[in-house]
Write an enzyme that holds these catalytic residues in place. Structure first.
Site, PDB file in Angstrom:
ATOM      1  N   ARG A 107      46.321  51.471  26.492  1.00  0.00           N
ATOM      2  CA  ARG A 107      45.275  50.911  25.712  1.00  0.00           C
ATOM      3  C   ARG A 107      45.079  51.835  24.467  1.00  0.00           C
ATOM      4  NH1 ARG A 107      40.274  48.956  27.254  1.00  0.00           N
ATOM      5  NH2 ARG A 107      41.195  48.820  29.432  1.00  0.00           N
ATOM      6  N   TYR A 237      53.832  50.384  36.142  1.00  0.00           N
ATOM      7  CA  TYR A 237      54.921  49.948  35.048  1.00  0.00           C
ATOM      8  C   TYR A 237      54.973  50.794  33.974  1.00  0.00           C
ATOM      9  CZ  TYR A 237      50.063  48.022  33.275  1.00  0.00           C
ATOM     10  OH  TYR A 237      48.926  48.025  32.759  1.00  0.00           O
ATOM     11  N   ASP A 317      34.060  41.471  27.217  1.00  0.00           N
ATOM     12  CA  ASP A 317      33.408  41.827  28.353  1.00  0.00           C
ATOM     13  C   ASP A 317      31.788  41.398  28.351  1.00  0.00           C
ATOM     14  OD1 ASP A 317      35.851  42.391  29.572  1.00  0.00           O
ATOM     15  OD2 ASP A 317      35.109  44.664  29.750  1.00  0.00           O
TER      16      ASP A 317
HETATM   17  C1  LIG Z   1      41.374  48.807  35.955  1.00  0.00           C
HETATM   18  C2  LIG Z   1      41.484  47.895  35.009  1.00  0.00           C
HETATM   19  C3  LIG Z   1      42.563  47.365  34.574  1.00  0.00           C
HETATM   20  C4  LIG Z   1      42.665  46.387  33.466  1.00  0.00           C
HETATM   21  N1  LIG Z   1      43.892  46.000  33.095  1.00  0.00           N
HETATM   22  C5  LIG Z   1      43.859  45.044  32.106  1.00  0.00           C
HETATM   23  C6  LIG Z   1      45.085  44.419  31.697  1.00  0.00           C
HETATM   24  O1  LIG Z   1      46.106  44.669  32.162  1.00  0.00           O
HETATM   25  N2  LIG Z   1      45.085  43.530  30.724  1.00  0.00           N
HETATM   26  C7  LIG Z   1      43.860  42.872  30.144  1.00  0.00           C
HETATM   27  O2  LIG Z   1      43.631  42.033  29.286  1.00  0.00           O
HETATM   28  N3  LIG Z   1      42.760  43.646  30.566  1.00  0.00           N
HETATM   29  C8  LIG Z   1      42.490  44.606  31.310  1.00  0.00           C
HETATM   30  N4  LIG Z   1      41.555  45.371  31.822  1.00  0.00           N
HETATM   31  C9  LIG Z   1      40.195  44.625  31.041  1.00  0.00           C
HETATM   32  C10 LIG Z   1      39.990  45.085  29.766  1.00  0.00           C
HETATM   33  O3  LIG Z   1      39.984  46.742  29.889  1.00  0.00           O
HETATM   34  C11 LIG Z   1      38.669  44.952  29.259  1.00  0.00           C
HETATM   35  O4  LIG Z   1      38.193  43.567  29.419  1.00  0.00           O
HETATM   36  C12 LIG Z   1      38.636  45.019  27.775  1.00  0.00           C
HETATM   37  O5  LIG Z   1      38.716  46.546  27.286  1.00  0.00           O
HETATM   38  C13 LIG Z   1      37.149  44.632  27.140  1.00  0.00           C
HETATM   39  O6  LIG Z   1      36.939  45.065  25.852  1.00  0.00           O
HETATM   40  P1  LIG Z   1      35.622  44.597  25.171  1.00  0.00           P
HETATM   41  O7  LIG Z   1      36.114  44.940  23.610  1.00  0.00           O
HETATM   42  O8  LIG Z   1      35.119  43.523  25.448  1.00  0.00           O
HETATM   43  O9  LIG Z   1      34.804  45.739  25.681  1.00  0.00           O
HETATM   44  P2  LIG Z   1      34.861  47.406  25.450  1.00  0.00           P
HETATM   45  O10 LIG Z   1      36.487  47.934  25.557  1.00  0.00           O
HETATM   46  O11 LIG Z   1      33.982  47.800  26.635  1.00  0.00           O
HETATM   47  O12 LIG Z   1      34.249  47.816  24.153  1.00  0.00           O
HETATM   48  C14 LIG Z   1      32.939  47.639  24.114  1.00  0.00           C
HETATM   49  C15 LIG Z   1      32.483  48.775  23.072  1.00  0.00           C
HETATM   50  O13 LIG Z   1      31.222  48.524  22.511  1.00  0.00           O
HETATM   51  C16 LIG Z   1      30.430  49.879  22.391  1.00  0.00           C
HETATM   52  N5  LIG Z   1      29.083  49.577  22.558  1.00  0.00           N
HETATM   53  C17 LIG Z   1      28.411  49.347  23.600  1.00  0.00           C
HETATM   54  N6  LIG Z   1      27.092  48.992  23.446  1.00  0.00           N
HETATM   55  C18 LIG Z   1      27.012  49.139  21.864  1.00  0.00           C
HETATM   56  C19 LIG Z   1      25.732  49.102  20.925  1.00  0.00           C
HETATM   57  N7  LIG Z   1      24.564  48.758  21.286  1.00  0.00           N
HETATM   58  N8  LIG Z   1      26.241  49.195  19.654  1.00  0.00           N
HETATM   59  C20 LIG Z   1      27.396  49.750  19.150  1.00  0.00           C
HETATM   60  N9  LIG Z   1      28.552  49.745  19.847  1.00  0.00           N
HETATM   61  C21 LIG Z   1      28.474  49.595  21.409  1.00  0.00           C
HETATM   62  C22 LIG Z   1      31.066  50.742  23.420  1.00  0.00           C
HETATM   63  O14 LIG Z   1      31.143  51.971  22.994  1.00  0.00           O
HETATM   64  C23 LIG Z   1      32.511  50.199  23.365  1.00  0.00           C
HETATM   65  O15 LIG Z   1      33.411  50.943  22.474  1.00  0.00           O
HETATM   66  C24 LIG Z   1      41.315  46.098  32.814  1.00  0.00           C
HETATM   67  C25 LIG Z   1      40.283  46.481  33.355  1.00  0.00           C
HETATM   68  C26 LIG Z   1      40.150  47.387  34.065  1.00  0.00           C
HETATM   69  C27 LIG Z   1      39.138  48.123  34.769  1.00  0.00           C
END
Ligand SMILES: Cc1cc2nc3c(=O)[nH]c(=O)nc-3n(C[C@H](O)[C@H](O)[C@H](O)COP(=O)(O)OP(=O)(O)OC[C@H]3O[C@@H](n4cnc5c(N)ncnc54)[C@H](O)[C@@H]3O)c2cc1C
Length: 419
Positions: A107, A237, A317
């Site tokens: 990541r 992996y 998410d």
């Molecule tokens: C065990 C595990 C394994 C996984 N494996 C995979 C995989 O193999 N393949 C895959 O596709 N996905 C996988 N995932 C899922 C993946 O990690 C997440 O779905 C993805 O990282 C979500 O990205 P995002 O940008 O939506 O959220 P996030 O990565 O959570 O980013 C949100 C960001 O917003 C910031 N933030 C929060 N609130 C505020 C605010 N009010 N103002 C400004 N900033 C804020 C946070 O600090 C953070 O940086 C896995 C998850 C887990 C738990």
């Protein structure tokens, strides 16, 4: 400060960063706010299926990603006793079938490539240590308020102490699992949005990254290994061009303790979930490659009927938190980013309509992925006769046939020009 084509993004995770890039590429100016002071490069491995790698390649990130990725030749599904149940071919076959590769990557490597591209884009301004905490509709779009560290006020006019305010034609909540944006959007609806609190799945993911030599030679090859056992499974992996191995152990654990994910776990806590009576020594040795484990309580949400309102929507998410048993959370965030930019670029003068089209397009697909991931989680942890029946069905199917079951997921394309 903002132009008539400024889109504001709350959150610089994989979803927010990718959206900044797809929007900038579509000709928008982007302001992206991240509450963390540094985008620390933590985390573990990620599987990036062709539906996601296709978007990253279309953004021109292929050359920068290539030094970091591994293209596994297959997924090897094994019983906890170590017998291979089935193989799903990936590698060239998947790349040809779907027109984009199946990759695995750390990541942190993906994030650093995205950040580098964001910083290189003249249309994107990334503000760290800046938390978005409210918005209101404005005549020309949306007014966004937040909190920002006083030491870093070079770009924005502080309105009150540590507060900042900015305007754009749209606001995208890409703020992850505990999304404030999701709450703020829900608050604006007159009718319920159809979802509730975060649902704790009674499972914990234990994640570790170890040097390749820490695991036995058979597990250093470019293969995704998926071991299925009663009340636990194991995935590992190679990542970092084969230099490291990503290990994820997922176990049943029904204590919902918010502190749990903040404290590192130990091997002694992981191993009892993989008892000798059920688990192959090869699996146990792989687990023993790491003494320290990052712990994550696994939460999810039910699909939501409405994601946005007016000039505001959700992405990643925050919109569709899912369990990781289909390896699609980040992939769906990346897909969202591509569709969002496509919708906005088609009607830039009508951003609200564009956001509703984006939501209409994304909701059914992400809901299906959420449901499938949840079902996979149940199937993975079966025991006794149910597990025997599962294995029987898997064994009867050819690898290629198993792969075709993912066509609906991996053969996705945002728009014809990303072919
Ligand atoms: C065990 C595990 C394994 C996984 N494996 C995979 C995989 O193999 N393949 C895959 O596709 N996905 C996988 N995932 C899922 C993946 O990690 C997440 O779905 C993805 O990282 C979500 O990205 P995002 O940008 O939506 O959220 P996030 O990565 O959570 O980013 C949100 C960001 O917003 C910031 N933030 C929060 N609130 C505020 C605010 N009010 N103002 C400004 N900033 C804020 C946070 O600090 C953070 O940086 C896995 C998850 C887990 C738990």
């Amino acid at each position: 400060m903002a132009s008539a084509r400024t889109v504001i993004i709350a959150g610089a995770g994989i979803g927010g960063l990718t959206a900044a890039l797809t929007l900038a590429r579509a000709g928008f100016d982007v302001e992206i706010f991240e509450e963390e002071p540094v985008l620390d490069e933590i985390g573990a491995g990620l599987q990036l299926s062709p539906n996601a790698s296709r978007v990253l390649l279309a953004l021109g990130l292929g050359e920068r990603l290539k030094p970091h990725v591994v293209a596994p030749s297959e997924v090897s599904i094994k019983s906890s006793a170590g017998k291979e149940i089935a193989r799903i071919p990936l590698g060239d076959l998947a790349a040809q079938r779907y027109g984009a590769p199946y990759w695995v990557i750390h990541r942190a490597d993906l994030q650093s490539v995205l950040i580098e591209a964001v910083r290189a884009s003249p249309n994107i301004r990334l503000a760290l240590n800046a938390q978005v905490n409210d918005f209101e509709r404005a005549a020309d779009g949306v007014k966004v308020q937040g909190w920002r560290d006083r030491t870093d006020f070079s770009d924005y006019e502080p309105t009150d102490g540590f507060a900042f305010e900015t305007r754009g034609i749209a606001l995208i909540g890409a703020d992850g699992l505990g999304s404030i944006m999701r709450y703020l959007v829900s608050r604006s609806f007159r009718r319920p949005t159809g979802d509730g609190e975060l649902i704790y799945s009674n499972r914990t993911a234990w994640r570790a990254t170890v040097p390749r030599d820490a695991v036995s030679a058979e597990f250093r090859e470019p293969v995704v290994h998926l071991w299925l056992g009663r009340k636990a499974h194991l995935v590992h992996y190679p990542i970092r061009d084969g230099a490291a191995i990503n290990i994820v152990a997922i176990t049943n654990f029904n204590r919902n303790n918010p502190e749990w994910s903040k404290i590192e776990g130990t091997l002694a806590q992981v191993l009892p979930h993989y008892p000798r009576a059920d688990w192959s020594e090869r699996a146990q040795k792989t687990l023993a490659a790491s003494e320290r484990w990052q712990r994550y309580q696994l939460f999810h949400r039910s699909p939501r009927r409405r994601w946005g309102l007016g000039p505001v929507t959700l992405l990643g998410d925050s919109a569709h938190l899912m369990l990781p048993y289909l390896a699609q959370g980040a992939a769906m965030a990346i897909e969202d980013a591509a569709v969002l930019a496509d919708c906005l670029s088609k009607t830039p003068d009508e951003p609200e309509q564009a956001l509703r089209r984006y939501e209409d397009e994304r909701r059914p697909r992400t809901a299906r992925v959420q449901r499938t991931a949840r079902r996979n989680g149940l199937i993975y942890h079966l025991g006794g006769r149910a597990a025997t029946a599962r294995d029987f069905v898997l064994r009867r199917m050819s690898g290629e046939k198993l792969l075709t079951r993912f066509d609906w997921l991996y053969d996705w394309r945002p728009t014809p020009d990303t072919e």
